[in-house]
Design a protein around this motif. Structure first.
Motif, PDB file in Angstrom:
ATOM      1  N   ASN A  24      59.753  27.188 134.266  1.00  0.00           N
ATOM      2  CA  ASN A  24      59.960  28.570 134.700  1.00  0.00           C
ATOM      3  C   ASN A  24      58.787  29.132 135.496  1.00  0.00           C
ATOM      4  O   ASN A  24      58.878  30.222 136.042  1.00  0.00           O
ATOM      5  CB  ASN A  24      60.291  29.475 133.507  1.00  0.00           C
ATOM      6  N   ARG A  25      57.689  28.396 135.578  1.00  0.00           N
ATOM      7  CA  ARG A  25      56.546  28.826 136.393  1.00  0.00           C
ATOM      8  C   ARG A  25      56.606  28.285 137.818  1.00  0.00           C
ATOM      9  O   ARG A  25      55.778  28.637 138.652  1.00  0.00           O
ATOM     10  CB  ARG A  25      55.240  28.409 135.735  1.00  0.00           C
ATOM     11  N   LEU A  26      57.560  27.413 138.077  1.00  0.00           N
ATOM     12  CA  LEU A  26      57.728  26.899 139.436  1.00  0.00           C
ATOM     13  C   LEU A  26      58.426  27.963 140.278  1.00  0.00           C
ATOM     14  O   LEU A  26      59.463  28.490 139.864  1.00  0.00           O
ATOM     15  CB  LEU A  26      58.568  25.618 139.429  1.00  0.00           C
ATOM     16  N   PRO A  27      57.888  28.299 141.444  1.00  0.00           N
ATOM     17  CA  PRO A  27      58.551  29.299 142.291  1.00  0.00           C
ATOM     18  C   PRO A  27      60.023  28.946 142.568  1.00  0.00           C
ATOM     19  O   PRO A  27      60.873  29.820 142.632  1.00  0.00           O
ATOM     20  CB  PRO A  27      57.730  29.297 143.578  1.00  0.00           C
ATOM     21  N   GLU A  28      60.310  27.661 142.665  1.00  0.00           N
ATOM     22  CA  GLU A  28      61.676  27.223 142.953  1.00  0.00           C
ATOM     23  C   GLU A  28      62.651  27.614 141.840  1.00  0.00           C
ATOM     24  O   GLU A  28      63.853  27.748 142.080  1.00  0.00           O
ATOM     25  CB  GLU A  28      61.707  25.700 143.160  1.00  0.00           C
ATOM     26  N   SER A  29      62.148  27.795 140.625  1.00  0.00           N
ATOM     27  CA  SER A  29      63.038  28.111 139.507  1.00  0.00           C
ATOM     28  C   SER A  29      63.648  29.507 139.615  1.00  0.00           C
ATOM     29  O   SER A  29      64.608  29.816 138.918  1.00  0.00           O
ATOM     30  CB  SER A  29      62.304  27.968 138.172  1.00  0.00           C
ATOM     31  N   ALA A  30      63.102  30.352 140.485  1.00  0.00           N
ATOM     32  CA  ALA A  30      63.652  31.693 140.672  1.00  0.00           C
ATOM     33  C   ALA A  30      64.910  31.689 141.534  1.00  0.00           C
ATOM     34  O   ALA A  30      65.645  32.674 141.559  1.00  0.00           O
ATOM     35  CB  ALA A  30      62.598  32.604 141.294  1.00  0.00           C
ATOM     36  N   SER A  31      65.177  30.576 142.202  1.00  0.00           N
ATOM     37  CA  SER A  31      66.345  30.479 143.078  1.00  0.00           C
ATOM     38  C   SER A  31      67.554  29.977 142.307  1.00  0.00           C
ATOM     39  O   SER A  31      67.417  29.165 141.390  1.00  0.00           O
ATOM     40  CB  SER A  31      66.075  29.511 144.233  1.00  0.00           C
ATOM     41  N   LEU A  32      68.716  30.454 142.699  1.00  0.00           N
ATOM     42  CA  LEU A  32      69.946  29.984 142.076  1.00  0.00           C
ATOM     43  C   LEU A  32      70.106  28.486 142.282  1.00  0.00           C
ATOM     44  O   LEU A  32      70.499  27.761 141.372  1.00  0.00           O
ATOM     45  CB  LEU A  32      71.145  30.731 142.655  1.00  0.00           C
ATOM     46  N   PHE A  33      69.778  28.007 143.464  1.00  0.00           N
ATOM     47  CA  PHE A  33      69.781  26.589 143.784  1.00  0.00           C
ATOM     48  C   PHE A  33      68.353  26.168 144.128  1.00  0.00           C
ATOM     49  O   PHE A  33      67.918  26.341 145.261  1.00  0.00           O
ATOM     50  CB  PHE A  33      70.730  26.274 144.960  1.00  0.00           C
ATOM     51  N   ALA A  34      67.643  25.668 143.133  1.00  0.00           N
ATOM     52  CA  ALA A  34      66.258  25.271 143.348  1.00  0.00           C
ATOM     53  C   ALA A  34      66.225  24.048 144.277  1.00  0.00           C
ATOM     54  O   ALA A  34      66.974  23.097 144.076  1.00  0.00           O
ATOM     55  CB  ALA A  34      65.602  24.927 142.011  1.00  0.00           C
TER      56      ALA A  34
END
Length: 105
Positions: free
Chosen positions: A89-99
């Motif tokens: 959850n600390r990866l910026p990509e995890s904020a996207s619906l499609f990482a």
């Protein structure tokens, strides 16, 4: 039944190449020890250089056995020298619906 693991490794400064080399040996080591399935792992990279690995343990019992396997313990010590573990959850990509990630293998 298999258990899928997703782990994120943040390389320490100057240790990026060493981490990439270690990752290439990790799942083969688990397979040789009878701890991981024959499924191919995914090795991915985030925009900030964190490396994400997705692989399948043979079972929950295999995951527990890894904690007493000398070769696996040795590799985990090597990981500690080149990276830190990062919650997904600390990866910026995890904020996207499609990482989205860059494939490394």
């Amino acid at each position: 039944m298999g258990r899928v693991a997703i782990v994120a490794y943040k390389p320490m400064p100057g240790k990026e190449a060493a981490l990439r080399t270690l990752i290439k040996k990790y799942v083969p080591c688990l397979k040789e020890a009878g701890l991981a399935t024959d499924k191919e792992s995914f090795i991915l990279e985030t925009k900030d250089g964190t490396i994400v690995e997705v692989f399948e343990w043979k079972s929950e019992q295999a995951m527990k056995k890894a904690h007493t396997n000398e070769q696996v313990q040795k590799m985990w010590r090597e990981y500690a020298e080149v990276c830190t573990y990062t919650p997904l959850n600390r990866l910026p990509e995890s904020a996207s619906l499609f990482a989205e990630f860059t494939p490394l293998n």
